[in-house]
Design a protein around this motif. Structure first.
Motif, PDB file in Angstrom:
ATOM      1  N   LYS A   1       1.583  -5.630  20.849  1.00  0.00           N
ATOM      2  CA  LYS A   1       1.054  -4.382  20.310  1.00  0.00           C
ATOM      3  C   LYS A   1       1.996  -3.843  19.232  1.00  0.00           C
ATOM      4  O   LYS A   1       3.182  -3.636  19.471  1.00  0.00           O
ATOM      5  CB  LYS A   1       0.937  -3.384  21.465  1.00  0.00           C
ATOM      6  N   MET A   2       1.461  -3.659  18.030  1.00  0.00           N
ATOM      7  CA  MET A   2       2.291  -3.238  16.905  1.00  0.00           C
ATOM      8  C   MET A   2       2.467  -1.716  16.950  1.00  0.00           C
ATOM      9  O   MET A   2       1.531  -0.989  17.227  1.00  0.00           O
ATOM     10  CB  MET A   2       1.578  -3.631  15.605  1.00  0.00           C
ATOM     11  N   THR A   3       3.677  -1.238  16.648  1.00  0.00           N
ATOM     12  CA  THR A   3       3.876   0.211  16.573  1.00  0.00           C
ATOM     13  C   THR A   3       3.704   0.668  15.129  1.00  0.00           C
ATOM     14  O   THR A   3       3.719  -0.148  14.202  1.00  0.00           O
ATOM     15  CB  THR A   3       5.293   0.608  17.039  1.00  0.00           C
ATOM     16  N   LEU A   4       3.580   1.988  14.940  1.00  0.00           N
ATOM     17  CA  LEU A   4       3.435   2.517  13.575  1.00  0.00           C
ATOM     18  C   LEU A   4       4.680   2.209  12.740  1.00  0.00           C
ATOM     19  O   LEU A   4       4.581   1.961  11.544  1.00  0.00           O
ATOM     20  CB  LEU A   4       3.191   4.022  13.623  1.00  0.00           C
TER      21      LEU A   4
ATOM     22  N   LEU B   1       4.423  -7.574  -3.697  1.00  0.00           N
ATOM     23  CA  LEU B   1       3.361  -7.281  -4.646  1.00  0.00           C
ATOM     24  C   LEU B   1       3.902  -6.701  -5.932  1.00  0.00           C
ATOM     25  O   LEU B   1       3.370  -6.958  -7.005  1.00  0.00           O
ATOM     26  CB  LEU B   1       2.372  -6.285  -4.031  1.00  0.00           C
TER      27      LEU B   1
ATOM     28  N   LYS C   1       5.637  -6.161   2.345  1.00  0.00           N
ATOM     29  CA  LYS C   1       4.519  -6.688   1.545  1.00  0.00           C
ATOM     30  C   LYS C   1       4.512  -6.061   0.151  1.00  0.00           C
ATOM     31  O   LYS C   1       4.293  -6.730  -0.845  1.00  0.00           O
ATOM     32  CB  LYS C   1       3.175  -6.375   2.219  1.00  0.00           C
ATOM     33  N   ARG C   2       4.713  -4.743   0.111  1.00  0.00           N
ATOM     34  CA  ARG C   2       4.643  -4.039  -1.169  1.00  0.00           C
ATOM     35  C   ARG C   2       5.706  -4.538  -2.137  1.00  0.00           C
ATOM     36  O   ARG C   2       5.501  -4.602  -3.328  1.00  0.00           O
ATOM     37  CB  ARG C   2       4.790  -2.521  -0.968  1.00  0.00           C
TER      38      ARG C   2
ATOM     39  N   LEU D   1       6.294  -3.489   7.825  1.00  0.00           N
ATOM     40  CA  LEU D   1       5.518  -4.616   7.308  1.00  0.00           C
ATOM     41  C   LEU D   1       4.948  -4.278   5.933  1.00  0.00           C
ATOM     42  O   LEU D   1       4.965  -5.089   5.014  1.00  0.00           O
ATOM     43  CB  LEU D   1       4.378  -4.908   8.293  1.00  0.00           C
ATOM     44  N   ARG D   2       4.459  -3.038   5.815  1.00  0.00           N
ATOM     45  CA  ARG D   2       3.911  -2.598   4.526  1.00  0.00           C
ATOM     46  C   ARG D   2       5.004  -2.651   3.465  1.00  0.00           C
ATOM     47  O   ARG D   2       4.787  -3.155   2.370  1.00  0.00           O
ATOM     48  CB  ARG D   2       3.373  -1.168   4.647  1.00  0.00           C
TER      49      ARG D   2
ATOM     50  N   LEU E   1       4.384  -1.264  11.551  1.00  0.00           N
ATOM     51  CA  LEU E   1       3.375  -1.309  10.486  1.00  0.00           C
ATOM     52  C   LEU E   1       3.992  -0.853   9.163  1.00  0.00           C
ATOM     53  O   LEU E   1       3.787  -1.464   8.123  1.00  0.00           O
ATOM     54  CB  LEU E   1       2.184  -0.429  10.866  1.00  0.00           C
ATOM     55  N   ARG E   2       4.769   0.225   9.261  1.00  0.00           N
ATOM     56  CA  ARG E   2       5.413   0.773   8.058  1.00  0.00           C
ATOM     57  C   ARG E   2       6.368  -0.257   7.456  1.00  0.00           C
ATOM     58  O   ARG E   2       6.379  -0.478   6.240  1.00  0.00           O
ATOM     59  CB  ARG E   2       6.160   2.053   8.446  1.00  0.00           C
TER      60      ARG E   2
END
Lengths: 131, 180
Positions: A3-6, A20, A16-17, A12-13, A9-10
């Motif tokens: 289960k991923m936590t917020l 990009l 990724k960013r 990981l973003r 997620l942050r």
């Protein structure tokens, strides 16, 4: 997959960013619009939507693509329908886009810039177009 | 017409979005024997006459599709719950909002399959608009329990229409279906 936590997620973003940010995507945006009205969903548009997301990811195009869901495009007889708007290609509405076509669609239209035979259904029905 | 319970959910949440709601709450409580879903919005609501009309398949306000003569979202849901001995309740107040509750019992032969819950949640989160959407999902026996806030997620990911954000959203929501 746990289960991923917020926070995860942050993080990981952020990673990724950064990837990009190095690529130039200005003005090269590809829009994919999937018809998700009752007719579309009954014909498997949800599965098509998920398969397109996966195919785009597989071809490494996720930074260039915007994907939207819309209602019925008036082509209920050839659902699922997918509209593609991208620079250098005519805007096309594809029909009969079942999930097994998704990969071929991404490869042909998005990567090779050629149209997908036997799936072209032009434009929405007259009563759907805003006058 | 609709195949799964999640298809009904999409339709009902779409109504809330189109009613101009700024807050939509979705509660999904699943057990081994039933699935109960409540969708509450603070959209434009309906008075009693409008509410009765909304349950008539041959009525539509004609705003979305001017030339159509049917509006099937709520009528389909009502029919599906009635034919499978489920429950369907709708309450609405003009100017205040609408609350739709429905429950299907899994041992009834005419109950539709549940469908892909996290997939449906990703779809409803991606519906366009500036509204907040608060989702709570519980499937007690399977140890699944989580809450999602659309504004919190879009604060992290930006627009869900971007494919890279959508992929992260998908992975995040799907991972919530894991046990605690």
């Amino acid at each position: 997959m746990a289960k991923m936590t917020l926070e995860e997620l942050r993080a990981l973003r952020d990673s990724k960013r950064q990837d990009l940010a190095r690529r130039d995507v200005e003005g090269k945006e590809i829009q994919i619009i999937v018809g998700m009205g009752t007719c579309g969903i009954a014909a498997g548009a949800k599965l098509t939507f998920d398969a397109i997301v996966e195919a785009v990811q597989r071809h490494g195009l996720e930074d260039k693509v915007v994907i939207r869901q819309t209602g019925c495009m008036g082509l209920c007889y050839v659902e699922p329908t997918v509209e593609v708007v991208m620079p250098g290609m005519p805007t096309v509405i594809y029909g009969k886009m079942t999930q097994d076509i998704a990969d071929k669609f991404v490869r042909k239209h998005l990567v090779e810039h050629s149209l997908l035979d036997n799936h072209i259904f032009d434009r929405p029905a007259a009563d759907i177009i805003k006058k | 017409m609709h195949f799964a319970v999640t298809d009904f959910l999409l339709d009902i949440v779409q109504n809330s979005c189109e009613a101009g709601a700024s807050l939509i709450q979705i509660n999904i409580e699943e057990t081994e024997t039933s699935i109960a879903i409540k969708v509450t919005d603070n959209g434009k609501g309906m008075d009693e006459t409008e509410l009765n009309k909304a349950l008539d398949p041959f009525y539509t306000d004609g705003v979305k599709h001017p030339s159509r003569k049917v509006g099937l979202g709520l009528p389909f849901l009502k029919q599906a719950t009635e034919q499978s001995n489920g429950r369907f309740e709708i309450r609405s107040e003009k100017g205040k909002g609408t609350e739709v509750f429905f429950q299907f019992f899994k041992n009834e032969i005419d109950t539709p399959p549940v469908g892909d819950i996290p997939g449906a949640l990703i779809s409803v989160l991606c519906m366009p608009g500036d509204h907040e959407m608060l989702i709570s999902r519980e499937k007690r026996e399977a140890g699944i329990r989580y809450e999602l806030s659309r504004q919190e997620l879009s604060g992290i990911l930006g627009s869900f229409e971007r494919m890279d954000s959508l992929i992260l959203l998908r992975d995040f929501v799907r991972s919530q279906e894991e046990q605690d």
